[in-house]
Enzyme design. Structure first.
Site, PDB file in Angstrom:
ATOM      1  N   LYS A 123      -4.704 -37.912  31.548  1.00 33.13           N
ATOM      2  CA  LYS A 123      -4.786 -36.547  30.792  1.00 33.13           C
ATOM      3  C   LYS A 123      -5.080 -35.404  31.971  1.00 33.13           C
ATOM      4  CE  LYS A 123      -5.536 -37.872  26.062  1.00 33.13           C
ATOM      5  NZ  LYS A 123      -6.493 -37.991  25.086  1.00 33.13           N
ATOM      6  N   LYS A 206       4.590 -45.055  26.723  1.00 34.36           N
ATOM      7  CA  LYS A 206       4.075 -45.091  25.445  1.00 34.36           C
ATOM      8  C   LYS A 206       4.491 -43.993  24.374  1.00 34.36           C
ATOM      9  CE  LYS A 206      -0.287 -43.905  24.536  1.00 34.36           C
ATOM     10  NZ  LYS A 206      -1.504 -43.560  24.839  1.00 34.36           N
ATOM     11  N   LYS A 209       1.803 -38.928  20.291  1.00 36.44           N
ATOM     12  CA  LYS A 209       1.858 -37.621  19.656  1.00 36.44           C
ATOM     13  C   LYS A 209       2.138 -36.531  20.557  1.00 36.44           C
ATOM     14  CE  LYS A 209      -2.012 -39.394  16.823  1.00 36.44           C
ATOM     15  NZ  LYS A 209      -3.391 -39.572  17.563  1.00 36.44           N
TER      16      LYS A 209
HETATM   17  P1  TYM Z   1      -5.120 -42.250  18.946  1.00 33.49           P
HETATM   18  O1  TYM Z   1      -5.210 -41.153  18.054  1.00 33.49           O
HETATM   19  O2  TYM Z   1      -4.348 -41.821  20.563  1.00 33.49           O
HETATM   20  O3  TYM Z   1      -4.292 -43.492  18.579  1.00 33.49           O
HETATM   21  C1  TYM Z   1      -4.544 -44.048  17.042  1.00 33.49           C
HETATM   22  C2  TYM Z   1      -4.460 -45.617  17.220  1.00 33.49           C
HETATM   23  O4  TYM Z   1      -3.149 -45.825  17.372  1.00 33.49           O
HETATM   24  C3  TYM Z   1      -2.780 -46.427  18.749  1.00 33.49           C
HETATM   25  N1  TYM Z   1      -1.871 -46.130  19.339  1.00 33.49           N
HETATM   26  C4  TYM Z   1      -0.690 -47.045  19.611  1.00 33.49           C
HETATM   27  N2  TYM Z   1      -0.527 -48.120  19.329  1.00 33.49           N
HETATM   28  C5  TYM Z   1       0.757 -48.785  19.849  1.00 33.49           C
HETATM   29  N3  TYM Z   1       1.664 -48.141  20.326  1.00 33.49           N
HETATM   30  C6  TYM Z   1       1.406 -46.741  20.680  1.00 33.49           C
HETATM   31  N4  TYM Z   1       2.362 -46.247  21.441  1.00 33.49           N
HETATM   32  C7  TYM Z   1       0.375 -46.191  20.274  1.00 33.49           C
HETATM   33  N5  TYM Z   1      -0.183 -44.813  20.335  1.00 33.49           N
HETATM   34  C8  TYM Z   1      -1.376 -44.934  19.805  1.00 33.49           C
HETATM   35  C9  TYM Z   1      -4.084 -46.457  19.507  1.00 33.49           C
HETATM   36  O5  TYM Z   1      -4.356 -47.539  20.276  1.00 33.49           O
HETATM   37  C10 TYM Z   1      -5.117 -46.181  18.605  1.00 33.49           C
HETATM   38  O6  TYM Z   1      -5.709 -47.507  17.997  1.00 33.49           O
HETATM   39  N6  TYM Z   1      -9.463 -42.519  21.168  1.00 33.49           N
HETATM   40  C11 TYM Z   1      -8.763 -43.143  20.231  1.00 33.49           C
HETATM   41  C12 TYM Z   1      -9.490 -42.636  18.631  1.00 33.49           C
HETATM   42  C13 TYM Z   1     -10.892 -43.131  18.559  1.00 33.49           C
HETATM   43  C14 TYM Z   1     -11.393 -44.142  18.384  1.00 33.49           C
HETATM   44  C15 TYM Z   1     -12.740 -44.450  18.453  1.00 33.49           C
HETATM   45  C16 TYM Z   1     -10.523 -45.649  18.048  1.00 33.49           C
HETATM   46  C17 TYM Z   1     -11.960 -42.392  18.783  1.00 33.49           C
HETATM   47  N7  TYM Z   1     -13.003 -43.069  18.635  1.00 33.49           N
HETATM   48  C18 TYM Z   1     -13.554 -45.542  18.231  1.00 33.49           C
HETATM   49  C19 TYM Z   1     -11.585 -47.017  17.930  1.00 33.49           C
HETATM   50  C20 TYM Z   1     -12.728 -46.712  17.810  1.00 33.49           C
HETATM   51  C21 TYM Z   1      -7.489 -42.382  20.118  1.00 33.49           C
HETATM   52  O7  TYM Z   1      -7.070 -41.482  20.526  1.00 33.49           O
HETATM   53  O8  TYM Z   1      -6.716 -42.860  19.074  1.00 33.49           O
END
Ligand code: TYM
Length: 345
Positions: A123, A206, A209
């Site tokens: 990032k 990947k 968003k």
């Molecule tokens: P975020 O918002 O990027 O993504 C949310 C969830 O979706 C999963 N994910 C994917 N899984 C498969 N293929 C993909 N291309 C893909 N893109 C995203 C992510 O693995 C995630 O499970 N840091 C986290 C949010 C967060 C969190 C936490 C999660 C903040 N605190 C505590 C668990 C526990 C995040 O940015 O997710």
């Protein structure tokens, strides 16, 4: 005064926690890699599912859009099958204990551990010196999100694995420092056929968003025409059939993974069913499967978003439950750390 003994939930009680950043463009990767699994697991756990708005502001956010995206993401959770009566759904920012614990945990996190985080490196890129402290400390806040509920299970996609390992290390560091297993070590739950869904434009990247091309992802709110267009335009290759050396063809392999996940098929079953087809016939099948799966979700999201008061009521209920659980954990943390306690009045 001695710290109060660790009040464990009954040994059978397992707590599940997870969240999504409310930054818009919720996509098939978020659904297949995470949200769908929460829905499948919700019967077996006490669930805390939050909207990670504090994490969202580690990159610039427009305030009005952030507010809208929090409600939209909550609507997506429910539309994907999360039962708000069973699970606490709430915005992270409404439970101040997340930030309080993040600070305390940051005092137990060596810089060397944070320097290893690949997501920060990706990032921040070449602009490391200009990256914010918030972006750098992002994984510590994640650890706090989990530990403030003393969660035992954290279902996420593959990309969050390193952050969860760090959360376990931080929990261990705190426990060792205060000489007691106060925090359970959270288990990552990375399950299902599509733990890492790739971009439709580039099978080595990947699905995300933040990809500037909307054609790289299928959003949960895309209508049937848009889904059809995106799959039609998805990068393909010139092999005669889907099955031919598929493991060395990232785009074909990714589309087959998505197809299998949507239809609850193993890789072998998906290959047996579609391996003999050419790319364009396969794409039609994939379109049909994606539309059949997502149409009810986007319809339900629209219906929910037409009643923002209903969503806000759900969030209010979630906040209350989350504050109760987080407050309890923090009382034990504050005692262990040695902060003076002043009761109100
Ligand atoms: P975020 O918002 O990027 O993504 C949310 C969830 O979706 C999963 N994910 C994917 N899984 C498969 N293929 C993909 N291309 C893909 N893109 C995203 C992510 O693995 C995630 O499970 N840091 C986290 C949010 C967060 C969190 C936490 C999660 C903040 N605190 C505590 C668990 C526990 C995040 O940015 O997710």
């Amino acid at each position: 005064m001695h710290p109060s003994p660790v009040t464990r939930h009954p040994s059978s009680a397992k707590r599940l926690l997870s969240g999504v950043q409310p930054t818009g463009n919720l996509h098939l990767g978020n659904y297949l890699g995470a949200i769908r699994n929460w829905a499948a697991l919700q019967q077996q756990f006490e669930c805390f599912l939050f909207l990670a708005d504090l994490h969202a502001i580690t990159v610039a956010q427009d305030p009005a859009k952030l507010r809208a995206h929090v409600r939209e993401t909550a609507a997506a959770y429910i539309a994907c099958g999360i039962d708000p009566k069973r699970c606490a759904i709430f915005p992270q920012s409404a439970v101040s204990e997340h930030c309080e614990l993040a600070w305390i945990l940051s005092c137990h996190t060596p810089l060397g551990w944070l320097n290893r985080m690949t997501q920060f490196k990706e990032k921040a890129g070449k602009h490391r010196e200009e990256a914010s402290l918030g972006l750098y400390g992002y994984p510590v806040l994640m650890a706090a999100d989990i530990l403030v509920y003393r969660a035992t299970h954290v279902p996420v996609g593959e990309d969050q694995k390193q952050h969860l390992e760090l959360a376990r290390d931080i929990a261990g560091a705190f426990n060792r420092h205060y000489g007691q297993d106060y925090f359970p070590l959270p288990e990552p739950v990375i399950m299902g056929a599509a733990t890492r869904v790739m971009s439709l434009r580039d099978g080595t990247k990947k699905m995300s968003k933040s990809d500037e091309s909307d054609y790289s992802r299928i959003n949960l709110t895309d209508d049937a025409d848009t889904i059809a267009k995106k799959i039609k335009k998805a990068t393909s290759d010139s092999f005669a059939t889907m099955g031919e050396t598929i493991e060395s063809r990232p785009e074909a392999s990714n589309l087959l993974t998505i197809y299998g996940a949507l239809n609850n098929l193993s890789r072998e079953q998906a290959l047996a069913e579609c391996g003999g087809e050419n790319f364009s016939a396969f794409k039609q099948k994939l379109t049909d499967a994606a539309v059949a799966h997502l149409a009810p979700i986007s319809a339900k999201m629209r219906e929910l978003l037409a009643s923002p008061d209903y969503i806000d009521d759900i969030l209010r209920g979630g906040i209350e439950k989350a504050r109760g659980a987080a407050g309890q954990t923090m009382q034990g943390v504050r005692e262990r750390v040695g902060f003076l306690e002043f009761s109100a009045g």
